[in-house]
Design an enzyme around this catalytic site. Structure first.
Site, PDB file in Angstrom:
ATOM      1  CD  GLN A 135      -2.179   1.049   2.992  1.00 25.60           C
ATOM      2  OE1 GLN A 135      -2.841   0.106   3.383  1.00 25.60           O
ATOM      3  NE2 GLN A 135      -1.850   2.037   3.800  1.00 25.60           N
ATOM      4  CB  SER A 170       4.491  -3.109   5.395  1.00 25.83           C
ATOM      5  OG  SER A 170       4.303  -2.180   6.415  1.00 25.83           O
ATOM      6  CD  GLU A 253      -3.300   1.042   7.623  1.00 29.56           C
ATOM      7  OE1 GLU A 253      -3.771   2.146   7.314  1.00 29.56           O
ATOM      8  OE2 GLU A 253      -2.093   0.761   7.546  1.00 29.56           O
ATOM      9  CD  GLU A 381      -0.782  11.107  19.368  1.00 26.88           C
ATOM     10  OE1 GLU A 381      -0.343  10.452  18.392  1.00 26.88           O
ATOM     11  OE2 GLU A 381      -0.442  10.873  20.542  1.00 26.88           O
TER      12      GLU A 381
END
Lengths: 414, 375
Positions: A135, A170, A253, A381
């Site tokens: 991705q 990744s 995800e 966050e």
């Protein structure tokens, strides 16, 4: 309330278990069961080879991505059957690590936005592990503010030319294809000028470089695009609709990363049970017991939160937003646990050498990996913002760049 | 897998919420808080008439023959509105002691009155500073008479009888006795506490006549079992309170404007509220596990009760404390309800013992289980 399967669920579990008993790569069971945060070690067997072999064996029997429709390489399982399959596959599922981005995020995005021809072409080999996907979203200049990416896709006759840089990708080094978010129009506000594509990672002009991470490992990469030409058929969704497509990917995800994450509680508990310090059992120390109990309650809270989501699936309804807390809780808990374990060990806590470190260096590896867990797939966050805005209904942040054309946003021209 | 309440139980929840929202308003809680009465007797009667007090009491003893899951549902709703009634003392504790350890005669004598609300029971264990320890109780029974001091005893000034934990020459450890609080040799002194919406008293016994409930090892077994059940039920009260405080804080953050925007659009506020949601969600999941263990009599009850107790205590304290913070100065006025939740969260955190004994219980249970799996 009960923890039992319905008769139909029990029947399905038996079918899955029977197949796994006959086919799972039992030679790797011990190594997979103990796998921590280090690289997986399968006694000299190449991990990618073992992963691909197990994935292909599942695919041939219809157990790769079994919740996908049959025509795309799946088995058409219901969500609750998929959960049961994952429970039964257990630690063997860890072999599918190189495929998780493709299975968890790229696949669902293709399913929602690719043409029927492309779905039939790409999804089955993605499911079977014969083709690996990554991705291509984050960039050096845009992480949490993903809509601020600047990799350009410029329209040319019969397609697009890509220039720019992606980061934190990744498995890019193993990938055959990538899902690419790019800017097609810098003259409109940032969310409106994005378009989603897929690219061939072997195409000329694509360069993958591993990133040496803060913990010394290299699980992520930088990917550079220099005049990479792609066809217009490789576009997913309308021109300018890339943000909407990306949201499909990101929701998947967060589901994929958030479910079944370890907090490290079991490791710290077992280690504390056996530890002595100055002739006294560490387990009898009131302060230690208090920390252990808090982490135990947090871990069981996560476990039964997942059980509640599974209950909803079993009833044929959609789970509530509760599972969104998984990664947020697990990431910081893991970090607290690692710091605590090193502290209990005293000066030896700094030693990560597996031969002399406490518990084989498990907590040192955890300490050094934990910061990434709190960042990847949505920072703590961003996750808090999502809970606050989508679950609790609080007003959105004030976004000063929201209505400004992308190429006029002040920080970017500076 | 079924870790949720059934549709019938959800309907019970809806009904209880409607009734309590209407009947147990903040004004009603304040009447007790400000000393008009020691508890809300009208609400108590209504809870009895609706069958809530006897919901987990068998029909033969005047109960409605439901189960613990139904009682968990009611407990959560009572917690949401800070119901100023002695349900925890009388229903989660006294009733359970009698159901689990009472002789047929004792059950026949007490349970119908507990179900109808005609009699209020409580449980007296603590003897002052420190966690009450079953092995070192100073209150003592000799020749069928109790001598000693118990403090603080929830609802000690209004209850009709108490289950008292005491030592005796007949057996080591804690034994359990029923004591008529209107009888001879009982002195009660109401105590001011951090949460006047619930009442507490110091009870002094001077040769007060007692009835045996469970003696010696039997007493300790019963004690552990009842405290586990009460921990689950009280955790549901705490969960209800935590959720309400979170909702109140969110509502305020949306309607209060500062610096030209709703304060809830600031990340400092949003993230505080998100963390409160996380605490409340972890507590809810642990509570459901506790409810499952209690309702099925699972071996895991000790572990599940302790997890629920710890998680719900932390969640209610976290949410009620930050609810005041989000409300700013107005949250620290007597007129705004934030302090009612803050008081209650800290009072409930210490009833049934503070966190320490539950933490100990949880890690000991987990260790025993992990040793058993290794063997």
């Amino acid at each position: 309330m009960d923890f039992e399967d319905s008769p139909a669920e029990a029947e399905f579990r038996a079918v899955a278990r029977r197949w796994l008993d006959a086919n799972a790569p039992k030679e790797f069971a011990a190594a997979l069961r103990q796998a921590g945060f280090g690289e997986l070690n399968l006694d000299g067997v190449d991990v990618l080879t073992a992963s691909k072999r197990w994935q292909k064996r599942k695919a041939d029997a219809g157990w790769a991505c079994p919740h996908w429709p049959r025509e795309y390489g799946g088995r058409g399982l219901t969500p609750i059957q998929q959960v049961i399959w994952q429970q039964e596959e257990g630690f063997y599922g860890r072999l599918a690590t190189p495929f998780i981005v493709g299975h968890g995020m790229c696949g669902p995005t293709l399913m929602s936005h690719a043409s029927e021809d492309d779905r039939r072409r790409y999804l089955p080999p993605l499911a079977s592990g014969e083709e690996i996907w990554c991705q291509l979203f984050s960039e050096p200049g845009a992480g949490s503010d993903l809509a601020g990416i600047s990799t350009r896709a410029s329209a040319v006759a019969d397609g697009w030319v890509i220039n720019g840089q992606k980061v934190w990708t990744s498995f890019a080094q193993l990938s055959d294809f990538g899902l690419l978010l790019a800017r097609t129009d810098p003259s409109v506000p940032k969310h409106r000028g994005l378009t989603m594509f897929y690219v061939d990672m072997h195409a000329p002009g694509v360069e993958v470089r591993p990133i040496k991470q803060a913990n010394g490992q290299s699980g992520f990469n930088e990917v550079f695009f220099s005049d990479v030409r792609i066809k217009d058929q490789q576009r997913l969704g309308a021109v300018g609709a890339g943000w909407h497509v990306a949201l499909t990917t990101l929701m998947n995800e967060r589901l994929a990363i958030g479910s079944g994450m370890t907090t490290g509680f079991e490791a710290i508990f077992n280690w504390c049970c056996s530890l002595e310090r100055s002739g006294a059992k560490v387990f009898d120390d009131r302060a230690v017991r208090s920390r252990l109990a808090t982490w135990a309650a947090r871990s069981s809270g996560l476990k039964y939160t997942a059980s509640r989501a599974i209950t909803a699936l079993s009833r044929g309804t959609t789970p509530g937003p509760e599972n969104s807390i998984g990664k947020l809780v697990a990431g910081s808990t893991m970090q607290e646990i690692a710091e605590f374990a090193l502290g209990l060990a005293g000066p030896l806590g700094v030693v990560s050498d597996p031969l002399s470190a406490i518990d084989g260096g498990r907590f040192q590896a955890m300490l050094l990996r934990a910061p990434a867990t709190r960042l990847e797939g949505g920072t703590d966050e961003i996750l808090r913002n999502i809970i606050a805005e989508r679950v609790l209904g609080l007003p959105p942040d004030i976004r000063v760049d929201k209505d400004i054309p992308f190429n006029r946003i002040p920080s970017r021209s500076a | 897998m079924n870790l949720d309440f059934s549709p019938e139980q959800q309907r019970l929840r809806d009904a209880a919420r409607r009734l309590l929202t209407d009947r147990c308003t903040p004004a009603a809680v304040r009447k007790v808080l400000e000393g008009e009465d020691r508890y809300d007797r009208g609400l108590w009667r209504e809870l009895a008439e609706l069958g809530y007090l006897g919901i987990a009491i068998p029909e033969e003893f005047g109960g409605s023959g439901g189960g613990y899951l139904e009682l968990c549902v009611i407990a959560e709703e009572l917690g949401r509105v800070l119901a100023p009634v002695p349900v925890s003392s009388s229903t989660y504790l006294a009733t359970e002691f009698l159901k689990i350890a009472g002789s047929p005669a004792q059950q026949a004598a007490y349970l119908p009155k507990l179900a109808s609300g005609a009699s209020v029971g409580t449980f007296a264990m603590s003897e002052g500073a420190g966690e009450p320890m079953a092995r070192s109780l100073r209150a003592r029974v000799e020749g069928g008479r109790l001598t000693g001091t118990k403090t603080p005893v929830p609802d000690g000034d209004t209850a009709d009888f108490a289950i008292v934990a005491a030592s005796t020459a007949a057996a080591p450890g804690a034994s359990l006795y029923i004591v008529d609080l209107h009888g001879a040799g009982v002195d009660r002194r109401p105590l001011a506490t951090i949460d006047p919406s619930r009442s507490f008293a110091e009870l002094t016994f001077r040769s007060a006549p007692v009835e045996s409930l469970a003696v010696g090892a039997d007493g300790e077994r019963v004690l552990a079992r009842v405290l586990d059940g009460a921990a689950v039920l009280m955790a549901f009260e705490q969960l209800g309170g935590a959720d309400f405080a979170l909702e109140a804080a969110c509502a305020y953050a949306k309607q209060r404007w500062a610096f030209g925007r709703p304060i809830g659009s600031n990340q400092a506020i949003k993230h505080m509220l998100a963390d409160m949601y996380v605490s409340a969600t972890l507590a809810r999941s642990n509570c459901y596990y506790g409810a499952w263990a209690l309702s099925t009599g699972a071996d895991a009850l000790g572990e599940a009760a302790a997890s629920a107790r710890i998680s719900a205590t932390q969640a209610f304290q976290h949410c009620s404390r930050n609810n005041i913070q989000v409300h700013g100065g107005s949250g620290f006025t007597w007129a705004v309800d934030c302090h009612l939740y803050y008081r209650r969260s800290n009072q409930l955190a210490l009833s049934l013992g503070g966190l320490a004994p539950w933490e100990d219980r949880l890690v000991d249970k987990l260790r025993r289980r992990s040793a058993a799996t290794e063997r």
